[in-house]
Design an enzyme around this catalytic site. Structure first.
Site, mmCIF file in Angstrom:
data_model
loop_
_atom_site.group_PDB
_atom_site.id
_atom_site.type_symbol
_atom_site.label_atom_id
_atom_site.label_comp_id
_atom_site.label_asym_id
_atom_site.label_seq_id
_atom_site.Cartn_x
_atom_site.Cartn_y
_atom_site.Cartn_z
ATOM 1 N N CYS A 1 -2.934 27.615 67.741
ATOM 2 C CA CYS A 1 -3.040 28.621 66.665
ATOM 3 C C CYS A 1 -4.504 28.876 66.313
ATOM 4 O O CYS A 1 -5.302 27.946 66.201
ATOM 5 C CB CYS A 1 -2.276 28.113 65.443
ATOM 6 N N CYS B 1 -6.238 25.906 59.206
ATOM 7 C CA CYS B 1 -5.595 25.127 58.134
ATOM 8 C C CYS B 1 -5.907 23.640 58.365
ATOM 9 O O CYS B 1 -5.532 23.086 59.413
ATOM 10 C CB CYS B 1 -4.097 25.375 58.135
ATOM 11 N N CYS C 1 -3.370 20.996 59.672
ATOM 12 C CA CYS C 1 -2.387 21.360 60.703
ATOM 13 C C CYS C 1 -2.742 20.897 62.115
ATOM 14 O O CYS C 1 -3.789 21.274 62.667
ATOM 15 C CB CYS C 1 -2.176 22.871 60.704
ATOM 16 N N CYS D 1 15.726 26.891 60.775
ATOM 17 C CA CYS D 1 14.419 27.510 60.536
ATOM 18 C C CYS D 1 13.558 27.448 61.794
ATOM 19 O O CYS D 1 13.329 26.375 62.346
ATOM 20 C CB CYS D 1 13.717 26.797 59.387
ATOM 21 N N CYS E 1 16.246 31.238 59.065
ATOM 22 C CA CYS E 1 14.953 31.198 58.384
ATOM 23 C C CYS E 1 13.884 31.235 59.470
ATOM 24 O O CYS E 1 14.121 30.735 60.577
ATOM 25 C CB CYS E 1 14.842 29.915 57.568
ATOM 26 N N CYS F 1 11.105 31.552 50.795
ATOM 27 C CA CYS F 1 10.947 30.102 50.834
ATOM 28 C C CYS F 1 9.452 29.853 50.753
ATOM 29 O O CYS F 1 8.717 30.209 51.682
ATOM 30 C CB CYS F 1 11.536 29.551 52.136
ATOM 31 N N ARG G 1 12.880 21.622 47.969
ATOM 32 C CA ARG G 1 13.092 20.832 49.193
ATOM 33 C C ARG G 1 12.079 19.699 49.309
ATOM 34 O O ARG G 1 10.864 19.929 49.274
ATOM 35 C CB ARG G 1 13.017 21.725 50.443
#
Ligand code: SAM
Ligand code: DTB
Ligand code: SF4
Length: 329
Positions: free
Chosen positions: A68, A72, A75, A112, A143, A203, A275
Site C-alpha cells: 500500500c 499509516c 500498518c 468484511c 462489508c 463502520c 466492536r
C-alpha cells in the site's frame, strides 16, 4: 430494549439518549469516573438498547494484501515499512466465495473484505463489485474496507449489495498528523459522508495504544459521537505492534484504559454496535469479558484479521459459552 424511534424522542440529558452535542469536558469526565461507576453506567445504557448476552460476529478476509502506498504508522501493509507482509494481487471470486461460505458455516453473519489500497481503481474496483454481489447472494451481510471512495463508487458498491463500509478515523484530529501524512482527516470524513449519502451503513472507529493521550482517545470518540449520525458499527482496535512499523515499540497501554475507552464509546453512542476489534490475542479472556461488560457487542471471529492473528474460533466459541453469551443470528 428501546427502538431507534423511541430513543430519538427522549430528552437529551437522559442517560442513553442519542446525542450529537457532546463536549470534550463531558467525554473526559466519563473517562475520569471511578472504574466501577463507568462500567455500571455503560452496562445500564447497553441494556436499554441491546440484549446484553448477544454478540455480533464478523469475519475478515484480506482480499488484497500489502504494497500500500499510504504511510499509516501502525500498518504492516504499507509498502514504506519493512515487514513480513508481501504484496499480492486481488483474490479471485472463487477464493473469496469459498472463504465467505466457510465463515458462514462457522456462524459469522457479516463478511468484511479488506484491501490495502489508498483507494480502489479501474479493473480492481469492477472486480470488487462482483465480489460484493457474490458474498451478498450467500445471505451474508457484506462489508468492505477499500480506502477512500468517490460518491460514484459508493453508489456502485451500494447497488452491488454492500451493507457496510469500514473507514476508520483512527485517532483524534490532533494526533492524526503524527500517524498518517498521506491523507487528511478531512479526506476520511469526506469518504464517510459519501458512504452515508449512498445509504450504506457506516463502520468507523479507531486504534487505541498508539502513544496517544487520554484527551486524544476522548477526541476520537467525541468526533464519532458528534457526526450527524452515529456509525452503526464502531470498531475499537488495540494497536497490534508489528515489527518493522514505526509503532512497533509503542509502550504498553494500561488495559483498564482500553476497557474505559469501550465503556465511553458505549455511553456516547448508545445504539451503535461497539466492536472489540484487533488486539484480542494479547488480551487475557478476563479482559475481553470486561470489554463485553463495558458494552462491546461485536467481535472479529476467525483465525486471521488482515495480516495478523486473531484468537482461534474454537477458543472464542468456548469463551462465549463460558460467559453465557450467544452469537447474533
Ligand atoms: N486500506 C484501507 C484503509 O486504510 O482505509 C482499508 C484497510 S485498513 C488495514 C483498515 C483499518 O485497520 C485501519 O484504518 C486501522 O484502523 C486498522 N489497522 C491496521 N493496522 C492495524 C494494527 N496494526 N493494529 C490495529 N489496527 C490496525
Ligand atoms: C478495523 O477497524 N479493524 C480491522 C478492520 N477494521 C479492517 C483490521 C485490523 C487489522 C489488524 C492488523 C492486521 O491484521 O494487519
Ligand atoms: Fe494502506 Fe490501509 Fe494500511 Fe493505511 S491502513 S497503509 S491505507 S492498508
Amino acid at each position: 430494549m428501546l427502538t431507534h424511534a423511541e430513543t430519538r424522542s427522549q430528552p437529551r440529558n437522559l442517560p442513553g439518549a442519542i446525542r450529537h452535542d457532546w463536549t470534550q469536558a463531558e467525554v473526559l469526565a466519563l473517562f475520569a469516573l471511578p472504574f466501577n461507576d463507568l462500567l455500571f453506567e455503560a452496562q445500564l445504557i447497553h441494556r436499554r438498547h441491546f440484549d446484553p448476552n448477544v454478540v455480533q460476529l464478523s469475519t475478515l478476509l484480506n482480499i488484497k494484501s500489502g504494497g500500500c502506498p499510504e504511510d499509516c504508522a501502525y500498518c504492516p501493509q504499507s509498502a514504506r515499512y519493512h515487514t513480513d507482509v508481501e504484496a499480492s494481487p486481488l483474490l479471485s471470486l472463487d477464493e473469496v466465495v469459498a472463504a465467505a461460505r466457510d465463515a458462514q458455516s462457522r456462524g459469522a453473519t457479516r463478511f468484511c473484505m479488506g484491501a490495502a489500497w489508498r483507494s480502489p481503481r479501474g479493473r480492481d474496483f469492477e472486480s470488487v463489485l462482483g465480489l460484493v454481489s457474490a458474498v451478498k447472494s450467500l445471505g451474508l451481510e457484506t462489508c468492505a474496507t477499500l480506502g477512500m471512495l468517490t460518491a460514484e463508487q459508493t453508489e456502485r458498491l451500494r447497488d452491488a449489495g454492500l451493507d457496510y463500509y469500514n473507514h476508520n478515523l483512527d485517532t483524534s484530529p490532533d494526533y492524526y498528523r503524527d500517524i498518517i501524512s498521506t491523507r487528511t482527516y478531512q479526506d476520511r470524513l469526506n469518504t464517510l459522508q459519501h458512504v452515508r449519502d449512498a445509504g450504506i451503513h457506516v463502520c468507523c472507529g479507531g486504534i487505541i495504544g498508539m502513544g496517544e493521550t487520554r484527551t486524544d482517545r476522548a477526541g476520537l470518540l467525541l468526533t464519532l459521537a458528534n457526526l450527524p449520525r452515529h456509525p452503526e458499527s464502531v470498531p475499537i482496535n488495540m494497536l497490534v505492534r508489528v515489527e518493522g512499523t514505526p509503532l512497533a515499540q509503542s509502550p504498553d497501554l494500561d488495559p483498564f484504559e482500553f476497557v474505559r475507552t469501550i465503556a465511553v464509546a458505549r455511553i456516547v453512542m448508545p445504539a451503535s454496535y461497539v466492536r472489540l476489534s484487533a488486539g484480542r490475542t494479547s488480551m487475557p479472556e478476563s479482559m475481553q469479558a470486561l470489554c463485553l461488560l463495558a458494552g462491546a457487542n461485536s467481535i472479529f471471529y476467525g483465525e486471521r484479521l488482515l495480516t495478523t492473528r486473531n484468537p482461534d474460533q474454537e477458543r472464542d466459541r468456548e469463551m462465549l459459552r463460558r460467559l453465557g453469551i450467544v452469537a447474533e443470528t
